[in-house]
Write a protein that holds these residues in place. Sequence first.
Motif, PDB file in Angstrom:
ATOM      1  N   ARG A  87       9.727  24.944  -7.157  1.00  0.00           N
ATOM      2  CA  ARG A  87       9.070  24.655  -8.425  1.00  0.00           C
ATOM      3  C   ARG A  87       9.597  23.344  -8.993  1.00  0.00           C
ATOM      4  O   ARG A  87       8.840  22.511  -9.476  1.00  0.00           O
ATOM      5  CB  ARG A  87       9.290  25.793  -9.432  1.00  0.00           C
ATOM      6  N   LYS A  88      10.922  23.134  -8.898  1.00  0.00           N
ATOM      7  CA  LYS A  88      11.523  21.892  -9.399  1.00  0.00           C
ATOM      8  C   LYS A  88      11.004  20.691  -8.611  1.00  0.00           C
ATOM      9  O   LYS A  88      10.698  19.658  -9.200  1.00  0.00           O
ATOM     10  CB  LYS A  88      13.053  21.962  -9.303  1.00  0.00           C
ATOM     11  N   ARG A  89      10.917  20.827  -7.312  1.00  0.00           N
ATOM     12  CA  ARG A  89      10.403  19.726  -6.488  1.00  0.00           C
ATOM     13  C   ARG A  89       8.959  19.403  -6.862  1.00  0.00           C
ATOM     14  O   ARG A  89       8.595  18.241  -6.974  1.00  0.00           O
ATOM     15  CB  ARG A  89      10.494  20.069  -5.003  1.00  0.00           C
ATOM     16  N   ALA A  90       8.147  20.420  -7.034  1.00  0.00           N
ATOM     17  CA  ALA A  90       6.748  20.204  -7.417  1.00  0.00           C
ATOM     18  C   ALA A  90       6.681  19.556  -8.793  1.00  0.00           C
ATOM     19  O   ALA A  90       5.887  18.626  -9.012  1.00  0.00           O
ATOM     20  CB  ALA A  90       5.981  21.524  -7.402  1.00  0.00           C
ATOM     21  N   GLU A  91       7.500  19.992  -9.724  1.00  0.00           N
ATOM     22  CA  GLU A  91       7.523  19.425 -11.070  1.00  0.00           C
ATOM     23  C   GLU A  91       7.914  17.950 -11.025  1.00  0.00           C
ATOM     24  O   GLU A  91       7.318  17.122 -11.714  1.00  0.00           O
ATOM     25  CB  GLU A  91       8.494  20.214 -11.963  1.00  0.00           C
ATOM     26  N   GLU A  92       8.898  17.607 -10.195  1.00  0.00           N
ATOM     27  CA  GLU A  92       9.308  16.204 -10.061  1.00  0.00           C
ATOM     28  C   GLU A  92       8.163  15.357  -9.509  1.00  0.00           C
ATOM     29  O   GLU A  92       7.934  14.235  -9.970  1.00  0.00           O
ATOM     30  CB  GLU A  92      10.537  16.101  -9.151  1.00  0.00           C
ATOM     31  N   ARG A  93       7.434  15.876  -8.532  1.00  0.00           N
ATOM     32  CA  ARG A  93       6.291  15.144  -7.981  1.00  0.00           C
ATOM     33  C   ARG A  93       5.217  14.938  -9.038  1.00  0.00           C
ATOM     34  O   ARG A  93       4.629  13.858  -9.139  1.00  0.00           O
ATOM     35  CB  ARG A  93       5.710  15.891  -6.771  1.00  0.00           C
ATOM     36  N   TYR A  94       4.935  15.969  -9.827  1.00  0.00           N
ATOM     37  CA  TYR A  94       3.941  15.841 -10.885  1.00  0.00           C
ATOM     38  C   TYR A  94       4.379  14.820 -11.935  1.00  0.00           C
ATOM     39  O   TYR A  94       3.566  14.057 -12.449  1.00  0.00           O
ATOM     40  CB  TYR A  94       3.652  17.185 -11.551  1.00  0.00           C
ATOM     41  N   GLN A  95       5.666  14.780 -12.250  1.00  0.00           N
ATOM     42  CA  GLN A  95       6.164  13.808 -13.223  1.00  0.00           C
ATOM     43  C   GLN A  95       6.011  12.384 -12.684  1.00  0.00           C
ATOM     44  O   GLN A  95       5.627  11.475 -13.428  1.00  0.00           O
ATOM     45  CB  GLN A  95       7.617  14.103 -13.581  1.00  0.00           C
ATOM     46  N   ARG A  96       6.302  12.188 -11.382  1.00  0.00           N
ATOM     47  CA  ARG A  96       6.114  10.864 -10.783  1.00  0.00           C
ATOM     48  C   ARG A  96       4.639  10.475 -10.793  1.00  0.00           C
ATOM     49  O   ARG A  96       4.287   9.336 -11.067  1.00  0.00           O
ATOM     50  CB  ARG A  96       6.671  10.834  -9.358  1.00  0.00           C
ATOM     51  N   LEU A  97       3.775  11.431 -10.501  1.00  0.00           N
ATOM     52  CA  LEU A  97       2.338  11.166 -10.517  1.00  0.00           C
ATOM     53  C   LEU A  97       1.876  10.824 -11.935  1.00  0.00           C
ATOM     54  O   LEU A  97       1.113   9.874 -12.132  1.00  0.00           O
ATOM     55  CB  LEU A  97       1.558  12.374  -9.982  1.00  0.00           C
ATOM     56  N   LEU A 100       2.944   7.294 -12.686  1.00  0.00           N
ATOM     57  CA  LEU A 100       2.103   6.340 -11.967  1.00  0.00           C
ATOM     58  C   LEU A 100       0.728   6.218 -12.622  1.00  0.00           C
ATOM     59  O   LEU A 100       0.219   5.111 -12.822  1.00  0.00           O
ATOM     60  CB  LEU A 100       1.951   6.768 -10.501  1.00  0.00           C
ATOM     61  N   LEU A 101       0.128   7.335 -12.988  1.00  0.00           N
ATOM     62  CA  LEU A 101      -1.174   7.305 -13.644  1.00  0.00           C
ATOM     63  C   LEU A 101      -1.099   6.614 -15.001  1.00  0.00           C
ATOM     64  O   LEU A 101      -1.993   5.850 -15.369  1.00  0.00           O
ATOM     65  CB  LEU A 101      -1.736   8.721 -13.793  1.00  0.00           C
ATOM     66  N   ALA A 109      -5.427  -3.713 -15.156  1.00  0.00           N
ATOM     67  CA  ALA A 109      -6.711  -3.179 -14.716  1.00  0.00           C
ATOM     68  C   ALA A 109      -7.332  -2.273 -15.769  1.00  0.00           C
ATOM     69  O   ALA A 109      -8.516  -1.990 -15.720  1.00  0.00           O
ATOM     70  CB  ALA A 109      -6.542  -2.406 -13.407  1.00  0.00           C
ATOM     71  N   ALA A 110      -6.537  -1.859 -16.740  1.00  0.00           N
ATOM     72  CA  ALA A 110      -7.041  -0.951 -17.764  1.00  0.00           C
ATOM     73  C   ALA A 110      -7.667  -1.689 -18.944  1.00  0.00           C
ATOM     74  O   ALA A 110      -8.164  -1.068 -19.851  1.00  0.00           O
ATOM     75  CB  ALA A 110      -5.907  -0.062 -18.265  1.00  0.00           C
TER      76      ALA A 110
END
Length: 126
Positions: A87-97, A100-101, A109-110
């Motif tokens: 869960r922590k690994r997934a949360e870290e990936r979502y935070q990086r995403l 980035l977004l 570009a925005a």
Amino acid sequence: MADELSKVFAALADPTRRDIVARLAVSDATVSELAAPYDVSIQAVSKHLKVLEDAGLVSRTREAQKRPVHLEAEVFDLMTKWIERYRKRAEERYQRLDALLAEMNDGPAASEPGDDIETPQEGKAS
């Protein structure tokens, strides 16, 4: 550890066994008490208990003529640690995403379309 964890998850894959575990979380019970709400034999419930026992989720003790079944809550700590790590690994990936977004949305570009195009009035020297 993975083998023990596999046994636990396999034991909990069956809905009847999950229900038995949920009921044992409230209080210890005998095989007969556990079998009461099901339309199966005591032997069938005993087989479910054997799977749970082999996985380390329950234990049986002897109290006079009774053999109550007891939930071994420590096994849930093993499961919780395993789940929490991923869960922590997934949360870290979502935070990086998310970062980035956000960077993409706030970057050049925005900007509004046409912001970098000169109008005829801006290009004239006074």
